[in-house]
Write a protein that holds these residues in place. Structure first.
Motif, PDB file in Angstrom:
ATOM      1  N   VAL A   1       0.843  -1.198   0.000  1.00 52.89           N
ATOM      2  CA  VAL A   1       0.000   0.000   0.000  1.00 52.89           C
ATOM      3  C   VAL A   1       0.878   1.247   0.000  1.00 52.89           C
ATOM      4  CG1 VAL A   1      -1.782   1.275   1.246  1.00 52.89           C
ATOM      5  CG2 VAL A   1      -1.841  -1.229   1.209  1.00 52.89           C
ATOM      6  N   GLY A   2       1.952   1.208   0.803  1.00 59.02           N
ATOM      7  CA  GLY A   2       2.862   2.346   0.856  1.00 59.02           C
ATOM      8  C   GLY A   2       3.496   2.647  -0.488  1.00 59.02           C
ATOM      9  N   ILE A   3       3.873   1.599  -1.213  1.00 62.52           N
ATOM     10  CA  ILE A   3       4.458   1.792  -2.541  1.00 62.52           C
ATOM     11  C   ILE A   3       3.431   2.404  -3.488  1.00 62.52           C
ATOM     12  CG2 ILE A   3       5.409   0.582  -4.545  1.00 62.52           C
ATOM     13  CD1 ILE A   3       6.565  -1.472  -2.543  1.00 62.52           C
ATOM     14  N   ALA A   4       2.184   1.930  -3.431  1.00 58.62           N
ATOM     15  CA  ALA A   4       1.130   2.490  -4.285  1.00 58.62           C
ATOM     16  C   ALA A   4       0.892   3.960  -3.968  1.00 58.62           C
ATOM     17  CB  ALA A   4      -0.156   1.690  -4.121  1.00 58.62           C
ATOM     18  N   VAL A   5       0.983   4.334  -2.683  1.00 55.56           N
ATOM     19  CA  VAL A   5       0.843   5.745  -2.303  1.00 55.56           C
ATOM     20  C   VAL A   5       1.966   6.567  -2.923  1.00 55.56           C
ATOM     21  CG1 VAL A   5       0.963   7.372  -0.380  1.00 55.56           C
ATOM     22  CG2 VAL A   5      -0.420   5.307  -0.168  1.00 55.56           C
ATOM     23  N   ARG A   6       3.195   6.078  -2.820  1.00 55.83           N
ATOM     24  CA  ARG A   6       4.345   6.811  -3.382  1.00 55.83           C
ATOM     25  C   ARG A   6       4.218   6.949  -4.897  1.00 55.83           C
ATOM     26  NH1 ARG A   6       7.979   9.628  -0.436  1.00 55.83           N
ATOM     27  NH2 ARG A   6       9.759   8.834  -1.621  1.00 55.83           N
TER      28      ARG A   6
ATOM     29  N   LEU B   1       1.793   9.701  -5.747  1.00 54.63           N
ATOM     30  CA  LEU B   1       2.383  11.018  -5.540  1.00 54.63           C
ATOM     31  C   LEU B   1       3.485  11.337  -6.550  1.00 54.63           C
ATOM     32  CD1 LEU B   1       2.629  10.836  -1.649  1.00 54.63           C
ATOM     33  CD2 LEU B   1       1.055  12.294  -2.968  1.00 54.63           C
ATOM     34  N   GLY B   2       3.805  10.369  -7.424  1.00 52.88           N
ATOM     35  CA  GLY B   2       4.847  10.584  -8.414  1.00 52.88           C
ATOM     36  C   GLY B   2       6.252  10.450  -7.861  1.00 52.88           C
ATOM     37  N   LYS B   3       6.391   9.911  -6.667  1.00 51.38           N
ATOM     38  CA  LYS B   3       7.698   9.739  -6.054  1.00 51.38           C
ATOM     39  C   LYS B   3       8.268   8.349  -6.315  1.00 51.38           C
ATOM     40  CE  LYS B   3       6.501  13.061  -2.443  1.00 51.38           C
ATOM     41  NZ  LYS B   3       7.445  14.115  -2.852  1.00 51.38           N
ATOM     42  N   ALA B   4       7.451   7.455  -6.781  1.00 49.87           N
ATOM     43  CA  ALA B   4       7.883   6.120  -7.204  1.00 49.87           C
ATOM     44  C   ALA B   4       7.260   5.849  -8.565  1.00 49.87           C
ATOM     45  CB  ALA B   4       7.454   5.056  -6.189  1.00 49.87           C
ATOM     46  N   THR B   5       7.883   4.982  -9.332  1.00 50.32           N
ATOM     47  CA  THR B   5       7.394   4.698 -10.677  1.00 50.32           C
ATOM     48  C   THR B   5       7.110   3.215 -10.848  1.00 50.32           C
ATOM     49  OG1 THR B   5       9.667   4.448 -11.497  1.00 50.32           O
ATOM     50  CG2 THR B   5       8.649   6.620 -11.702  1.00 50.32           C
ATOM     51  N   GLY B   6       6.322   2.907 -11.869  1.00 46.41           N
ATOM     52  CA  GLY B   6       6.049   1.529 -12.238  1.00 46.41           C
ATOM     53  C   GLY B   6       6.672   1.215 -13.593  1.00 46.41           C
ATOM     54  N   TRP B   7       6.590  -0.040 -13.991  1.00 48.13           N
ATOM     55  CA  TRP B   7       7.170  -0.471 -15.260  1.00 48.13           C
ATOM     56  C   TRP B   7       6.668   0.378 -16.423  1.00 48.13           C
ATOM     57  CZ3 TRP B   7      11.042  -3.927 -15.741  1.00 48.13           C
ATOM     58  CH2 TRP B   7      11.285  -4.818 -14.681  1.00 48.13           C
TER      59      TRP B   7
ATOM     60  N   GLY C   1      16.226   4.271  -9.816  1.00 49.28           N
ATOM     61  CA  GLY C   1      15.891   3.787  -8.483  1.00 49.28           C
ATOM     62  C   GLY C   1      14.426   3.937  -8.136  1.00 49.28           C
ATOM     63  N   SER C   2      13.730   4.854  -8.813  1.00 49.06           N
ATOM     64  CA  SER C   2      12.305   5.058  -8.532  1.00 49.06           C
ATOM     65  C   SER C   2      11.482   3.815  -8.812  1.00 49.06           C
ATOM     66  CB  SER C   2      11.764   6.234  -9.352  1.00 49.06           C
ATOM     67  OG  SER C   2      11.889   5.982 -10.744  1.00 49.06           O
ATOM     68  N   LEU C   3      11.963   2.933  -9.713  1.00 48.79           N
ATOM     69  CA  LEU C   3      11.195   1.736 -10.052  1.00 48.79           C
ATOM     70  C   LEU C   3      11.144   0.752  -8.880  1.00 48.79           C
ATOM     71  CD1 LEU C   3       9.590   0.228 -12.227  1.00 48.79           C
ATOM     72  CD2 LEU C   3      11.728  -0.765 -13.029  1.00 48.79           C
ATOM     73  N   VAL C   4      12.156   0.779  -8.030  1.00 43.68           N
ATOM     74  CA  VAL C   4      12.165  -0.132  -6.871  1.00 43.68           C
ATOM     75  C   VAL C   4      11.973   0.645  -5.576  1.00 43.68           C
ATOM     76  CG1 VAL C   4      13.538  -1.888  -8.021  1.00 43.68           C
ATOM     77  CG2 VAL C   4      14.694  -0.075  -6.755  1.00 43.68           C
ATOM     78  N   GLU C   5      11.471   1.873  -5.685  1.00 42.37           N
ATOM     79  CA  GLU C   5      11.201   2.703  -4.513  1.00 42.37           C
ATOM     80  C   GLU C   5      10.352   1.937  -3.503  1.00 42.37           C
ATOM     81  OE1 GLU C   5      10.258   5.911  -1.877  1.00 42.37           O
ATOM     82  OE2 GLU C   5      11.765   5.873  -3.469  1.00 42.37           O
TER      83      GLU C   5
ATOM     84  N   PHE D   1      15.790  -4.722  -0.470  1.00 40.51           N
ATOM     85  CA  PHE D   1      16.744  -5.288  -1.412  1.00 40.51           C
ATOM     86  C   PHE D   1      16.288  -6.680  -1.832  1.00 40.51           C
ATOM     87  CE2 PHE D   1      19.467  -2.011   0.381  1.00 40.51           C
ATOM     88  CZ  PHE D   1      20.162  -1.579  -0.731  1.00 40.51           C
ATOM     89  N   GLU D   2      15.836  -7.469  -0.849  1.00 39.78           N
ATOM     90  CA  GLU D   2      15.424  -8.836  -1.154  1.00 39.78           C
ATOM     91  C   GLU D   2      14.238  -8.851  -2.114  1.00 39.78           C
ATOM     92  OE1 GLU D   2      17.613  -8.674   2.642  1.00 39.78           O
ATOM     93  OE2 GLU D   2      15.901  -7.575   1.824  1.00 39.78           O
ATOM     94  N   ARG D   3      13.247  -7.998  -1.859  1.00 42.45           N
ATOM     95  CA  ARG D   3      12.041  -8.019  -2.681  1.00 42.45           C
ATOM     96  C   ARG D   3      12.293  -7.467  -4.081  1.00 42.45           C
ATOM     97  NH1 ARG D   3       6.719  -6.933   0.570  1.00 42.45           N
ATOM     98  NH2 ARG D   3       7.785  -8.601   1.680  1.00 42.45           N
ATOM     99  N   SER D   4      13.284  -6.579  -4.211  1.00 39.26           N
ATOM    100  CA  SER D   4      13.555  -6.005  -5.529  1.00 39.26           C
ATOM    101  C   SER D   4      14.048  -7.059  -6.511  1.00 39.26           C
ATOM    102  CB  SER D   4      14.583  -4.878  -5.415  1.00 39.26           C
ATOM    103  OG  SER D   4      15.862  -5.367  -5.061  1.00 39.26           O
ATOM    104  N   TYR D   5      14.678  -8.126  -6.014  1.00 42.63           N
ATOM    105  CA  TYR D   5      15.133  -9.181  -6.922  1.00 42.63           C
ATOM    106  C   TYR D   5      13.941  -9.844  -7.613  1.00 42.63           C
ATOM    107  CZ  TYR D   5      20.077  -9.142  -5.615  1.00 42.63           C
ATOM    108  OH  TYR D   5      21.387  -8.787  -5.447  1.00 42.63           O
ATOM    109  N   SER D   6      12.968 -10.271  -6.839  1.00 37.41           N
ATOM    110  CA  SER D   6      11.817 -10.940  -7.455  1.00 37.41           C
ATOM    111  C   SER D   6      11.014  -9.973  -8.314  1.00 37.41           C
ATOM    112  CB  SER D   6      10.916 -11.565  -6.381  1.00 37.41           C
ATOM    113  OG  SER D   6      10.436 -10.575  -5.478  1.00 37.41           O
ATOM    114  N   PHE D   7      10.953  -8.711  -7.915  1.00 35.33           N
ATOM    115  CA  PHE D   7      10.211  -7.706  -8.676  1.00 35.33           C
ATOM    116  C   PHE D   7      10.840  -7.513 -10.058  1.00 35.33           C
ATOM    117  CE2 PHE D   7       9.676  -3.174  -9.834  1.00 35.33           C
ATOM    118  CZ  PHE D   7       8.293  -3.146  -9.954  1.00 35.33           C
ATOM    119  N   LEU D   8      12.161  -7.380 -10.111  1.00 35.93           N
ATOM    120  CA  LEU D   8      12.831  -7.144 -11.389  1.00 35.93           C
ATOM    121  C   LEU D   8      12.960  -8.416 -12.216  1.00 35.93           C
ATOM    122  CD1 LEU D   8      15.606  -4.612 -10.279  1.00 35.93           C
ATOM    123  CD2 LEU D   8      13.476  -4.122 -11.493  1.00 35.93           C
ATOM    124  N   ASP D   9      12.787  -9.578 -11.595  1.00 33.04           N
ATOM    125  CA  ASP D   9      12.833 -10.845 -12.325  1.00 33.04           C
ATOM    126  C   ASP D   9      11.454 -11.340 -12.749  1.00 33.04           C
ATOM    127  OD1 ASP D   9      15.539 -11.370 -12.499  1.00 33.04           O
ATOM    128  OD2 ASP D   9      15.626 -12.391 -10.570  1.00 33.04           O
TER     129      ASP D   9
END
Length: 349
Positions: free
Chosen positions: A82-87, A90-96, A194-198, A202-210
């Protein structure tokens, strides 16, 4: 404002909100997740209302966790999601789909050049002079690429490397050694802002990018899954592993090497694979750890690479690209002045 985040292997979380006086208002969380009790959704919305637009994912997560009861069950998502979706709202984090990726297909060159290009392109993406980039390696000579923090003497059998004429280069990312001969592996690099994995650990970013490559493997007939921290495996065993480097300017290098058709006997003559590491994998010999994609797909390496590129282009917005003369010149300079030097290669003895 609206932000969405799809949990890898889980559900979609969406957040609609407004901002007044730099505070979140009219917050509404929705998605195809499950939440028990259902009344907890009101607590989640209330926990976010009034928070600063500068609140980090950790702060947003903490506020949600503190507002719900101890028996609340988040199923298919988490307060962090939910926190990531909020960011993102707000344009502070990005999606694919906020990015258009430069795609560079296989270009055969000295493998040390690919090691250097990871650093060159990583810094360009951080500086904003190149967009997010997906590229596939190809190489014309054998090389062992060791992780940034690996001990040279513990990983490399110098006599075995000399016997087979295999050089060693240290890369900028952590992780384990890559035994690379022409045509024996499938390796790609993904460099993203870095905004894509905002907000992702670190652990979760591996599965996200894979996540995309699990679909790509299915397209070539391999039922694959992610194994934390950084491995990709099929029903028949490990296929490959990933490594990452976070650059100071804000970009993330994520690269993956998968076994296609490795000479396991030669590999074990060159690499010192410790007993403890092997026992951790539940095997007694290095040969059993190598599960070539050729045997699982029946496809040529080139056909697999073509299929991977097709899957990536289908999932995301892309532009066909190539290496610039300036990038190749800079990579060559870094090979000469850094990656081929004894000081760098043996920096961890």
């Amino acid at each position: 404002m609206r932000g969405e985040y799809k949990v890898p292997g889980g559900k979609l979380v969406a957040v609609d909100l407004e901002v007044q006086n730099d505070r979140l208002v009219d917050v509404s969380v929705s998605g195809d997740f499950f939440l028990e009790p259902e009344e907890a959704l009101l607590d989640v919305n209330a926990a976010l209302t009034g928070l600063s637009v500068d609140a980090s994912v950790d702060q947003l997560t903490s506020s949600i966790s503190g507002a719900v009861g101890p028996d609340t069950a988040f199923i298919g998502f988490t307060p962090e999601a939910v926190g990531i979706a909020v960011r993102r709202a707000l344009g502070k984090a990005t999606g694919w789909h906020d990015h258009t990726f430069d795609v560079i297909g296989p270009v055969t060159m000295d493998p040390a050049m690919h090691v250097a290009l990871d650093e060159v392109i990583g810094r360009e993406v951080a500086e904003g002079t190149r967009p997010a980039t997906f590229r596939i390696w190809d190489w014309d000579s054998p090389l062992v690429v060791i992780g940034s923090f690996q001990s040279y003497v513990n990983e490399i059998d110098a006599e075995g490397a000399a016997k087979h004429g295999i050089d060693v280069v240290r890369r900028v990312s952590g992780g384990g050694a890559m035994f690379m001969e022409p045509g024996n592996c499938i390796t790609y690099s993904l460099v993203v802002p870095g905004s894509l994995v905002e907000g992702l650990s670190f652990e979760r970013s591996y599965s996200f990018l894979d996540d995309w490559v699990i679909e790509a493997l299915a397209e070539v007939g391999v039922r694959a899954h992610f194994v934390p921290l950084n491995d990709i495996a099929s029903d028949q065993g490990k296929i490959g592993g990933a490594a990452q480097k976070r650059f100071a300017g804000g970009s993330v290098l994520h690269h993956v090497t998968m076994a296609y058709d490795i000479d396991a006997d030669k590999m074990t003559e060159v690499l010192r694979i410790g007993r403890e590491k092997m026992s951790d994998k539940g095997t007694r010999s290095a040969n059993k750890r190598v599960d070539p994609m050729r045997s699982q797909t029946g496809l040529t390496r080139e056909a697999i690479l073509d299929s991977f590129l097709e899957t990536f282009r289908r999932r995301y917005a892309t532009n066909e690209s190539e290496y610039t003369e300036a990038e190749l010149a800079e990579a060559k300079r870094r090979v000469d002045e850094k990656f081929s030097t004894s000081e760098w290669t043996h920096r961890v003895p």
